[in-house]
Design a protein around this motif. Structure first.
Motif, PDB file in Angstrom:
ATOM      1  N   ALA A 194       0.847  -1.233   0.002  1.00 16.81           N
ATOM      2  CA  ALA A 194       0.182   0.030   0.121  1.00 16.81           C
ATOM      3  C   ALA A 194       0.803   1.311  -0.036  1.00 16.81           C
ATOM      4  O   ALA A 194       0.109   2.276  -0.193  1.00 16.81           O
ATOM      5  N   GLU A 195       2.289   1.179   0.048  1.00 20.29           N
ATOM      6  CA  GLU A 195       2.995   2.313   0.180  1.00 20.29           C
ATOM      7  C   GLU A 195       2.654   3.313  -0.974  1.00 20.29           C
ATOM      8  O   GLU A 195       2.899   2.842  -2.081  1.00 20.29           O
ATOM      9  N   ASP A 196       2.360   4.399  -0.555  1.00 16.38           N
ATOM     10  CA  ASP A 196       2.188   5.778  -1.446  1.00 16.38           C
ATOM     11  C   ASP A 196       1.337   5.389  -2.496  1.00 16.38           C
ATOM     12  O   ASP A 196       1.151   6.070  -3.554  1.00 16.38           O
ATOM     13  N   ALA A 197       0.542   4.394  -2.388  1.00 15.69           N
ATOM     14  CA  ALA A 197      -0.505   4.005  -3.301  1.00 15.69           C
ATOM     15  C   ALA A 197      -1.447   4.983  -3.685  1.00 15.69           C
ATOM     16  O   ALA A 197      -1.872   5.740  -2.767  1.00 15.69           O
ATOM     17  N   ASP A 198      -1.911   5.298  -5.002  1.00 15.20           N
ATOM     18  CA  ASP A 198      -3.041   6.183  -5.387  1.00 15.20           C
ATOM     19  C   ASP A 198      -4.215   5.890  -4.690  1.00 15.20           C
ATOM     20  O   ASP A 198      -5.065   6.721  -4.304  1.00 15.20           O
ATOM     21  N   VAL A 199      -4.672   4.547  -4.864  1.00 12.54           N
ATOM     22  CA  VAL A 199      -5.770   4.107  -4.070  1.00 12.54           C
ATOM     23  C   VAL A 199      -5.750   2.785  -3.406  1.00 12.54           C
ATOM     24  O   VAL A 199      -4.810   2.021  -3.862  1.00 12.54           O
ATOM     25  N   LEU A 200      -6.113   2.853  -2.203  1.00 17.02           N
ATOM     26  CA  LEU A 200      -6.028   1.715  -1.473  1.00 17.02           C
ATOM     27  C   LEU A 200      -7.478   1.091  -0.949  1.00 17.02           C
ATOM     28  O   LEU A 200      -8.250   1.893  -0.491  1.00 17.02           O
ATOM     29  N   LEU A 201      -7.753   0.009  -1.648  1.00 12.06           N
ATOM     30  CA  LEU A 201      -9.052  -0.828  -1.124  1.00 12.06           C
ATOM     31  C   LEU A 201      -8.816  -1.805   0.161  1.00 12.06           C
ATOM     32  O   LEU A 201      -7.836  -2.823  -0.204  1.00 12.06           O
ATOM     33  N   HIS A 202      -9.364  -1.670   1.334  1.00  9.09           N
ATOM     34  CA  HIS A 202      -8.901  -2.200   2.412  1.00  9.09           C
ATOM     35  C   HIS A 202      -9.967  -2.307   3.144  1.00  9.09           C
ATOM     36  O   HIS A 202     -10.930  -1.873   3.386  1.00  9.09           O
ATOM     37  N   ASP A 203      -9.849  -3.823   3.772  1.00 10.55           N
ATOM     38  CA  ASP A 203     -10.899  -4.381   4.576  1.00 10.55           C
ATOM     39  C   ASP A 203     -11.287  -3.312   5.995  1.00 10.55           C
ATOM     40  O   ASP A 203     -10.224  -2.633   6.464  1.00 10.55           O
ATOM     41  N   ALA A 204     -12.593  -3.034   6.152  1.00 15.60           N
ATOM     42  CA  ALA A 204     -12.967  -2.282   6.996  1.00 15.60           C
ATOM     43  C   ALA A 204     -14.375  -2.765   7.458  1.00 15.60           C
ATOM     44  O   ALA A 204     -15.512  -2.142   7.723  1.00 15.60           O
ATOM     45  N   GLN A 205     -14.212  -4.172   7.811  1.00 13.73           N
ATOM     46  CA  GLN A 205     -15.408  -4.865   7.872  1.00 13.73           C
ATOM     47  C   GLN A 205     -16.364  -4.513   9.353  1.00 13.73           C
ATOM     48  O   GLN A 205     -17.465  -4.440   9.226  1.00 13.73           O
ATOM     49  N   PHE A 206     -15.551  -4.076  10.189  1.00 14.82           N
ATOM     50  CA  PHE A 206     -15.974  -3.920  11.598  1.00 14.82           C
ATOM     51  C   PHE A 206     -16.114  -2.539  12.354  1.00 14.82           C
ATOM     52  O   PHE A 206     -15.004  -1.852  11.793  1.00 14.82           O
ATOM     53  N   SER A 207     -17.160  -2.261  12.791  1.00 13.93           N
ATOM     54  CA  SER A 207     -16.940  -0.982  13.773  1.00 13.93           C
ATOM     55  C   SER A 207     -15.677  -1.210  14.764  1.00 13.93           C
ATOM     56  O   SER A 207     -15.651  -2.510  15.058  1.00 13.93           O
TER      57      SER A 207
END
Lengths: 280, 131
Positions: A194-207
């Motif tokens: 993810a280093e300095d990526a333009d876009v990161l799609l990342h797990d955010a499943q939980f509160s």
């Protein structure tokens, strides 16, 4: 390059009136390179409508990159229309396993009693490949894959084309290695992808509250997703792998929470949405 | 174009495991570099990891002056850590070291290799046991 989200739901397809805005199909991302090459990241149920469209567009050479073989990332493959087109050529990439080849592991889901058609009867040409340990090239794009923190062998991917980069870590629990903000970047699972990526799609499943009850399940809280994006220097965060129990309204509350945590960042985190198209 | 690599996931998880142990534990990467030791190991190293940071092989092995219980010098290759690193197999041994404060200590050490896959060696774990 351009990517299209065909599925961003986690764990289980979740159709219905409470999920129409962000979608109910499980993980699938289409990455279209400028030269027309199509990379498909994960084969959740979102891959079914993508397959139909790819045939309509005349796309016959397709690379499918699987982060791992949990069902929500694989179950759509059996209904991927190009598999049943003898003109199609598919190259399937996935994580190494100490015991069985990628083909052997995928074939299990193509066998009775789970499925009536054996993979040997599929008319398309299909190749299976363990991902290389170092970055490799597909039609001009540089791909990187690394094992990341999630139960079982699981990859995150980075796709670079020209000066653009997209990182895809749909199932990832970097906080399992300790609080993200307290560690240097090289000690954070997945950070080099993810280093300095333009876009990161990342797990955010939980509160945050849900995560406290589910530590070790392999997924991130919204706060950890923001912390990971910040730690890795990713410019734009898309919150991915929505929990099946979360309605659109709940997801929007989580997005607001993410934006509160990310105050000061150049670009506010946003929810991944089925049908979303992003030019990078 | 090469993506800079973070530590292997196995080392990241090993570090987290070690940081939650009350037993002195060192984590070494596949090149012999000491990449982490836990709070319990500070008694042996006599410094905190925050002070030392990562150390190359010769910098973390030499100061211990490892020797047998009969006081014969032990080359690194014969120590459990050397066996785990170079021969990639587990080993256990009792021997004598000199801590940074000059105190001689008899220690029992277990070291074992970490394989992410059968052909992918990523480092070793070294555990010091009090006897």
């Amino acid at each position: 390059m351009r990517f299209t989200i065909w599925g961003c739901r986690g764990s289980l397809p979740t159709p219905g009136p409470s999920t129409v805005r962000y979608g109910g199909n499980t993980s699938c991302l289409e990455v279209l390179l400028e030269n027309g090459t199509v990379l498909v990241l994960d084969a959740g149920t979102g891959i079914r409508p993508l397959g139909v469209e790819l045939l309509e567009r005349g796309v016959r050479n397709i690379h499918i990159l699987l982060t791992h073989l949990h069902l929500d990332h694989l179950e759509g493959l059996r209904y991927f229309a190009p598999l049943f087109d003898e003109r199609a050529k598919l190259e399937i990439w996935g994580p190494r396993s100490p015991l069985f080849s990628l083909r052997q592991r995928i074939v299990r889901s193509f066998s009775p009693p789970l499925f009536p058609i054996d993979v040997r009867r599929v008319p398309a040409q299909v190749g299976f490949h363990d991902v290389p340990r170092h970055p490799w090239t597909i039609d001009g794009a540089v791909l990187s894959a690394e094992l990341v923190a999630h139960p079982g062998p699981t990859l995150g991917f980075r796709v670079e084309s020209g000066t653009s980069s997209v990182a895809y870590l749909p199932d990832h629990e970097p906080a399992l290695g300790g609080p993200i903000a307290h560690r240097s970047r090289d000690w954070v699972s997945g950070s080099s992808l993810a280093e300095d990526a333009d876009v990161l799609l990342h797990d955010a499943q939980f509160s945050e509250g849900e995560y406290d009850e589910r530590i070790g399940w392999g997924h991130s809280s919204v706060g950890d997703a923001v912390a990971f994006a910040r730690s890795s220097g990713a410019r734009r965060l898309l919150l991915f792998h929505h929990d099946p129990s979360h309605s659109d309204d709940v997801l929007e509350q989580m997005q607001a929470q993410a934006r509160d945590i990310a105050t000061g960042e150049d670009e506010a985190p946003a929810l991944a949405r089925e049908g979303m198209v992003v030019d990078v | 174009m090469e993506t800079p690599r973070h530590k292997h996931l196995v080392l990241i998880l090993a570090r987290e495991f070690a940081s939650n142990l009350a037993t002195p534990t060192l984590i070494v990467d596949d090149e012999g570099r000491l990449v982490f030791f836990n709070e319990a190991a500070e008694e042996i190293v006599e410094r905190t990891f925050a002070e030392t940071g990562e150390l190359p092989l010769d910098e973390w092995v030499t100061p211990f002056a490892p020797r047998s219980l009969e006081s014969e010098p032990l080359p690194f290759e014969r120590l459990p850590s050397g066996i785990a690193l170079y021969e990639r197999r587990p080993a256990h041994e009792r021997f004598r070291i000199t801590s940074v404060d000059g105190v001689e200590r008899d220690v029992a050490v277990t070291a074992f290799p970490l394989f992410a896959h059968a052909d992918e060696f990523v480092g070793i774990v070294i555990i010091f046991w009090r006897e």
